[in-house]
Design a protein around this motif. Structure first.
Motif, PDB file in Angstrom:
ATOM      1  N   ALA A 157       1.644   3.185 -16.602  1.00  0.00           N
ATOM      2  CA  ALA A 157       1.445   1.732 -16.606  1.00  0.00           C
ATOM      3  C   ALA A 157       1.938   1.124 -15.292  1.00  0.00           C
ATOM      4  CB  ALA A 157       2.154   1.101 -17.793  1.00  0.00           C
ATOM      5  N   LEU A 158       3.082   1.597 -14.808  1.00  0.00           N
ATOM      6  CA  LEU A 158       3.610   1.125 -13.529  1.00  0.00           C
ATOM      7  C   LEU A 158       2.638   1.457 -12.399  1.00  0.00           C
ATOM      8  CD1 LEU A 158       5.807  -0.065 -11.712  1.00  0.00           C
ATOM      9  CD2 LEU A 158       6.843   2.224 -11.660  1.00  0.00           C
ATOM     10  N   ARG A 159       2.129   2.684 -12.391  1.00  0.00           N
ATOM     11  CA  ARG A 159       1.158   3.085 -11.365  1.00  0.00           C
ATOM     12  C   ARG A 159      -0.072   2.179 -11.393  1.00  0.00           C
ATOM     13  NH1 ARG A 159      -1.976   7.874 -13.009  1.00  0.00           N
ATOM     14  NH2 ARG A 159      -2.965   6.179 -14.128  1.00  0.00           N
ATOM     15  N   ASP A 160      -0.558   1.891 -12.587  1.00  0.00           N
ATOM     16  CA  ASP A 160      -1.737   1.038 -12.722  1.00  0.00           C
ATOM     17  C   ASP A 160      -1.466  -0.373 -12.206  1.00  0.00           C
ATOM     18  OD1 ASP A 160      -2.980   3.250 -13.803  1.00  0.00           O
ATOM     19  OD2 ASP A 160      -2.889   2.515 -15.879  1.00  0.00           O
ATOM     20  N   GLU A 161      -0.280  -0.897 -12.491  1.00  0.00           N
ATOM     21  CA  GLU A 161       0.086  -2.225 -11.994  1.00  0.00           C
ATOM     22  C   GLU A 161       0.231  -2.214 -10.476  1.00  0.00           C
ATOM     23  OE1 GLU A 161       0.170  -5.118 -13.579  1.00  0.00           O
ATOM     24  OE2 GLU A 161      -0.452  -4.111 -15.410  1.00  0.00           O
ATOM     25  N   ALA A 170       0.836  -1.211   0.000  1.00  0.00           N
ATOM     26  CA  ALA A 170       0.000   0.000   0.000  1.00  0.00           C
ATOM     27  C   ALA A 170       0.869   1.259   0.000  1.00  0.00           C
ATOM     28  CB  ALA A 170      -0.943  -0.005   1.195  1.00  0.00           C
ATOM     29  N   THR A 171       1.949   1.237   0.780  1.00  0.00           N
ATOM     30  CA  THR A 171       2.855   2.381   0.838  1.00  0.00           C
ATOM     31  C   THR A 171       3.525   2.613  -0.512  1.00  0.00           C
ATOM     32  OG1 THR A 171       3.263   2.025   3.187  1.00  0.00           O
ATOM     33  CG2 THR A 171       4.903   3.326   1.991  1.00  0.00           C
ATOM     34  N   LEU A 172       3.999   1.548  -1.126  1.00  0.00           N
ATOM     35  CA  LEU A 172       4.642   1.680  -2.439  1.00  0.00           C
ATOM     36  C   LEU A 172       3.647   2.133  -3.502  1.00  0.00           C
ATOM     37  CD1 LEU A 172       6.965  -1.450  -2.337  1.00  0.00           C
ATOM     38  CD2 LEU A 172       7.624   0.949  -2.067  1.00  0.00           C
ATOM     39  N   ASP A 173       2.412   1.680  -3.399  1.00  0.00           N
ATOM     40  CA  ASP A 173       1.377   2.122  -4.335  1.00  0.00           C
ATOM     41  C   ASP A 173       1.155   3.623  -4.216  1.00  0.00           C
ATOM     42  OD1 ASP A 173      -0.848   2.072  -6.143  1.00  0.00           O
ATOM     43  OD2 ASP A 173      -2.189   1.956  -4.419  1.00  0.00           O
ATOM     44  N   ARG A 174       1.007   4.112  -2.995  1.00  0.00           N
ATOM     45  CA  ARG A 174       0.798   5.558  -2.802  1.00  0.00           C
ATOM     46  C   ARG A 174       2.015   6.357  -3.265  1.00  0.00           C
ATOM     47  NH1 ARG A 174      -1.231   3.600   1.988  1.00  0.00           N
ATOM     48  NH2 ARG A 174       0.652   4.229   3.090  1.00  0.00           N
ATOM     49  N   THR A 175       3.208   5.870  -2.970  1.00  0.00           N
ATOM     50  CA  THR A 175       4.428   6.567  -3.378  1.00  0.00           C
ATOM     51  C   THR A 175       4.530   6.632  -4.898  1.00  0.00           C
ATOM     52  OG1 THR A 175       5.565   5.833  -1.368  1.00  0.00           O
ATOM     53  CG2 THR A 175       6.950   6.542  -3.216  1.00  0.00           C
ATOM     54  N   GLN A 213      -7.083  -7.742  -0.645  1.00  0.00           N
ATOM     55  CA  GLN A 213      -8.155  -8.746  -0.665  1.00  0.00           C
ATOM     56  C   GLN A 213      -7.687 -10.085  -0.110  1.00  0.00           C
ATOM     57  OE1 GLN A 213      -9.415  -8.956  -4.739  1.00  0.00           O
ATOM     58  NE2 GLN A 213     -10.265  -6.906  -4.736  1.00  0.00           N
ATOM     59  N   ALA A 214      -6.385 -10.297  -0.062  1.00  0.00           N
ATOM     60  CA  ALA A 214      -5.855 -11.589   0.368  1.00  0.00           C
ATOM     61  C   ALA A 214      -6.191 -11.836   1.830  1.00  0.00           C
ATOM     62  CB  ALA A 214      -4.343 -11.619   0.150  1.00  0.00           C
ATOM     63  N   GLY A 215      -6.359 -13.074   2.163  1.00  0.00           N
ATOM     64  CA  GLY A 215      -6.702 -13.447   3.536  1.00  0.00           C
ATOM     65  C   GLY A 215      -5.533 -13.334   4.477  1.00  0.00           C
ATOM     66  N   ALA A 225      -3.227  -2.341  -9.034  1.00  0.00           N
ATOM     67  CA  ALA A 225      -3.790  -3.688  -9.146  1.00  0.00           C
ATOM     68  C   ALA A 225      -3.179  -4.620  -8.106  1.00  0.00           C
ATOM     69  CB  ALA A 225      -3.573  -4.235 -10.552  1.00  0.00           C
ATOM     70  N   THR A 226      -1.879  -4.506  -7.901  1.00  0.00           N
ATOM     71  CA  THR A 226      -1.200  -5.329  -6.904  1.00  0.00           C
ATOM     72  C   THR A 226      -1.704  -5.003  -5.509  1.00  0.00           C
ATOM     73  OG1 THR A 226       0.758  -5.492  -8.305  1.00  0.00           O
ATOM     74  CG2 THR A 226       1.056  -5.967  -5.959  1.00  0.00           C
ATOM     75  N   ASP A 227      -1.887  -3.716  -5.231  1.00  0.00           N
ATOM     76  CA  ASP A 227      -2.398  -3.314  -3.920  1.00  0.00           C
ATOM     77  C   ASP A 227      -3.809  -3.864  -3.697  1.00  0.00           C
ATOM     78  OD1 ASP A 227      -2.412  -1.976  -1.401  1.00  0.00           O
ATOM     79  OD2 ASP A 227      -3.540  -0.330  -2.300  1.00  0.00           O
TER      80      ASP A 227
END
Length: 102
Positions: free
Chosen positions: A85-89, A39-44, A99-101, A92-94
């Motif tokens: 494209a990197l931001r979008d990926e 999540a942190t890397l996604d926001r960054t 969602q993972a348990g 998606a990863t975040d």
């Protein structure tokens, strides 16, 4: 490990209480830390792409013409495409990570 049964609302209610603590299985802590990192890397990444976009927008306002200017603008457009494209990926990863348990 504490062998009293866990009656809380965890996914597996008949597991030992210590399983959900730092003294129990480290898997839950590792998953939580992984989710936080993603999540942190996604926001960054999103912030950096926004900065790149702003810088490119500002560079278009420059009174600069010629082959160098054209090449610069082309490379900046390519950079923005790749960064987006990197931001979008990352987004998606975040989403998958959240969602993972566990």
């Amino acid at each position: 490990m504490n062998l009293t049964q866990n009656q809380n609302s965890y996914p597996f209610p008949n597991t030992p209480n210590d399983l959900y603590t730092n003294e129990g299985c480290g898997c839950h802590r590792a998953v939580h830390e992984g989710k936080t990192l993603v999540a942190t890397l996604d926001r960054t990444t999103a912030g950096l792409v926004s900065s790149i976009s702003s810088a490119i927008g500002a560079s278009k306002a420059l009174d600069w013409q010629g082959n160098a200017a054209t090449l610069f603008q082309q490379r900046m457009a390519e950079l923005l495409t790749r960064a987006t494209a990197l931001r979008d990926e990352c987004r998606a990863t975040d989403r998958l990570a959240q969602q993972a348990g566990a």
